[in-house]
Design a protein around this motif. Sequence first.
Motif, PDB file in Angstrom:
ATOM      1  N   GLY A 136      27.629 -30.632 -27.463  1.00 52.77           N
ATOM      2  CA  GLY A 136      26.689 -31.265 -26.492  1.00 52.77           C
ATOM      3  C   GLY A 136      26.464 -30.744 -25.065  1.00 52.77           C
ATOM      4  O   GLY A 136      25.812 -31.325 -24.481  1.00 52.77           O
ATOM      5  N   PHE A 137      27.275 -29.683 -24.829  1.00 54.04           N
ATOM      6  CA  PHE A 137      27.038 -29.193 -23.362  1.00 54.04           C
ATOM      7  C   PHE A 137      26.165 -27.910 -23.348  1.00 54.04           C
ATOM      8  O   PHE A 137      26.481 -26.844 -24.136  1.00 54.04           O
ATOM      9  CB  PHE A 137      28.765 -28.777 -23.116  1.00 54.04           C
ATOM     10  N   ASN A 138      25.084 -28.187 -22.648  1.00 52.91           N
ATOM     11  CA  ASN A 138      24.136 -27.079 -22.371  1.00 52.91           C
ATOM     12  C   ASN A 138      24.124 -26.784 -20.871  1.00 52.91           C
ATOM     13  O   ASN A 138      23.433 -27.354 -20.278  1.00 52.91           O
ATOM     14  CB  ASN A 138      22.961 -27.405 -23.075  1.00 52.91           C
ATOM     15  N   LEU A 139      24.919 -25.722 -20.401  1.00 52.47           N
ATOM     16  CA  LEU A 139      24.935 -25.593 -18.903  1.00 52.47           C
ATOM     17  C   LEU A 139      23.762 -24.497 -18.523  1.00 52.47           C
ATOM     18  O   LEU A 139      23.764 -24.652 -17.160  1.00 52.47           O
ATOM     19  CB  LEU A 139      26.395 -24.990 -18.681  1.00 52.47           C
ATOM     20  N   THR A 140      23.142 -24.173 -19.306  1.00 52.94           N
ATOM     21  CA  THR A 140      22.017 -23.074 -18.922  1.00 52.94           C
ATOM     22  C   THR A 140      20.993 -23.925 -18.550  1.00 52.94           C
ATOM     23  O   THR A 140      19.923 -23.608 -17.871  1.00 52.94           O
ATOM     24  CB  THR A 140      21.685 -22.245 -20.061  1.00 52.94           C
ATOM     25  N   SER A 141      20.787 -25.276 -18.823  1.00 53.34           N
ATOM     26  CA  SER A 141      19.605 -26.038 -18.505  1.00 53.34           C
ATOM     27  C   SER A 141      20.005 -27.007 -17.507  1.00 53.34           C
ATOM     28  O   SER A 141      20.962 -27.532 -17.335  1.00 53.34           O
ATOM     29  CB  SER A 141      18.949 -26.869 -19.793  1.00 53.34           C
ATOM     30  N   SER A 142      18.893 -27.267 -16.616  1.00 50.79           N
ATOM     31  CA  SER A 142      19.154 -28.283 -15.566  1.00 50.79           C
ATOM     32  C   SER A 142      19.020 -29.575 -15.875  1.00 50.79           C
ATOM     33  O   SER A 142      19.020 -30.669 -15.083  1.00 50.79           O
ATOM     34  CB  SER A 142      18.313 -27.919 -14.314  1.00 50.79           C
ATOM     35  N   GLY A 143      18.677 -29.835 -16.892  1.00 48.63           N
ATOM     36  CA  GLY A 143      18.202 -31.297 -17.693  1.00 48.63           C
ATOM     37  C   GLY A 143      19.598 -32.050 -18.031  1.00 48.63           C
ATOM     38  O   GLY A 143      20.717 -31.455 -17.938  1.00 48.63           O
ATOM     39  N   PRO A 144      19.565 -33.366 -18.126  1.00 46.48           N
ATOM     40  CA  PRO A 144      20.635 -34.230 -18.498  1.00 46.48           C
ATOM     41  C   PRO A 144      21.160 -33.641 -19.851  1.00 46.48           C
ATOM     42  O   PRO A 144      20.521 -33.247 -20.726  1.00 46.48           O
ATOM     43  CB  PRO A 144      20.096 -35.621 -18.709  1.00 46.48           C
ATOM     44  N   ILE A 145      22.513 -34.262 -20.298  1.00 45.97           N
ATOM     45  CA  ILE A 145      23.192 -33.645 -21.386  1.00 45.97           C
ATOM     46  C   ILE A 145      23.727 -34.783 -22.078  1.00 45.97           C
ATOM     47  O   ILE A 145      23.985 -35.707 -21.406  1.00 45.97           O
ATOM     48  CB  ILE A 145      24.138 -32.570 -20.892  1.00 45.97           C
ATOM     49  N   SER A 146      23.999 -34.814 -23.287  1.00 48.49           N
ATOM     50  CA  SER A 146      24.577 -35.622 -23.967  1.00 48.49           C
ATOM     51  C   SER A 146      25.963 -34.981 -24.837  1.00 48.49           C
ATOM     52  O   SER A 146      25.990 -34.701 -26.079  1.00 48.49           O
ATOM     53  CB  SER A 146      23.954 -36.192 -25.217  1.00 48.49           C
ATOM     54  N   PRO A 147      27.064 -35.116 -24.179  1.00 45.68           N
ATOM     55  CA  PRO A 147      28.181 -34.496 -24.725  1.00 45.68           C
ATOM     56  C   PRO A 147      28.948 -35.390 -25.864  1.00 45.68           C
ATOM     57  O   PRO A 147      28.803 -36.744 -25.670  1.00 45.68           O
ATOM     58  CB  PRO A 147      28.944 -34.344 -23.441  1.00 45.68           C
ATOM     59  N   ALA A 148      29.593 -34.957 -26.678  1.00 42.61           N
ATOM     60  CA  ALA A 148      30.560 -35.716 -27.543  1.00 42.61           C
ATOM     61  C   ALA A 148      31.732 -34.828 -27.724  1.00 42.61           C
ATOM     62  O   ALA A 148      31.766 -33.756 -27.515  1.00 42.61           O
ATOM     63  CB  ALA A 148      29.584 -35.561 -29.108  1.00 42.61           C
ATOM     64  N   PHE A 149      32.860 -35.867 -27.755  1.00 38.79           N
ATOM     65  CA  PHE A 149      34.167 -35.428 -28.017  1.00 38.79           C
ATOM     66  C   PHE A 149      34.755 -36.455 -29.090  1.00 38.79           C
ATOM     67  O   PHE A 149      34.514 -37.232 -29.428  1.00 38.79           O
ATOM     68  CB  PHE A 149      35.195 -35.767 -26.613  1.00 38.79           C
ATOM     69  N   GLY A 205      28.430 -39.455 -24.979  1.00 36.87           N
ATOM     70  CA  GLY A 205      27.682 -39.690 -23.703  1.00 36.87           C
ATOM     71  C   GLY A 205      26.375 -39.507 -23.835  1.00 36.87           C
ATOM     72  O   GLY A 205      25.921 -38.487 -24.524  1.00 36.87           O
ATOM     73  N   THR A 206      25.665 -40.197 -23.133  1.00 32.22           N
ATOM     74  CA  THR A 206      23.954 -40.115 -23.119  1.00 32.22           C
ATOM     75  C   THR A 206      23.421 -39.920 -21.806  1.00 32.22           C
ATOM     76  O   THR A 206      23.583 -40.761 -20.798  1.00 32.22           O
ATOM     77  CB  THR A 206      23.225 -41.139 -23.801  1.00 32.22           C
TER      78      THR A 206
END
Length: 280
Positions: A136-149, A205-206
């Motif tokens: 869920g990590f997209n570091l190329t976009s400036s928008g919000p992310i929703s990571p998962a572990f 995370g959302t």
Amino acid sequence: MADRVYPCDDSPPQTTEFKPPPPPPEEEEDRAHHPQSPTKLADPQSKKPGQPPPGTYVIQIPKDQVYRVPPPENAQRFERLSRGKPSRSRCCCCLCWFLSFLAAFLFLLGLAAAILYLVFRPESPDYSIERVSISGFNLTSSGPISPAFNVTVRANNPNNKIGIYYEKGSSVNVYSDGVKMATGSLPVFYQDKNNVTVVVTSLKGTGIELTSGVRTALATGVRKGTVPFNLALRAPVKLKLGSVKTWKITVKVDCELTVDKLTASARIGSKSCDYGVDLW
């Protein structure tokens, strides 16, 4: 002896006699009705030492009244002071009883703790992070992310006579540079004595907003192969001592770890965990 010589008028000198002042009219009437014997003049040299001079008064007061009866202006003060002594003594007595009870209670508590320690020989459990899977990590976009572990936690109970109940209300949070990335909880389970339990917990995370600084730090860590994270675990537990369960005790685990990348196949590079407990 020689004869005295008188003045030329050949008459002896007249002697001066002490004449008392005339009494008041009332006293004259009283003497008229009650005649008395003539009063003898007191010889000035016959006075006893210590007698007060004429015109003074001597007032005799009993000794017990001098020491026990206060004057009117000090009556209120005397009453207040006499009432204060019993109250202070009662307060001192209550304080002594309280301190004695407290000392006895602390002694019995320490004795019970010493007996429990000698019987059960408690040891602190230890925890470690075995594996981390990230998505869920997209570091190329400036928008919000929703990571998962998906975090694999290893819990070791080294006690020979103590079991551990993991209760509801636990929390597991992952942070990056002070920003909470994901949150989750541990399952409810019982860990027996001398047991090692491996638990996999899912954290999500959302709508996480990343600042430019945090996004840059994550991208730099991915390029170097060392992305830092902090994991904080809080778990309420109860200890089983024989057939008795204790009150809730909070286990605290704080770990610092690095991973080589932000994918499902991430590997842990370094890890260090500190743990403790809150007894109340």
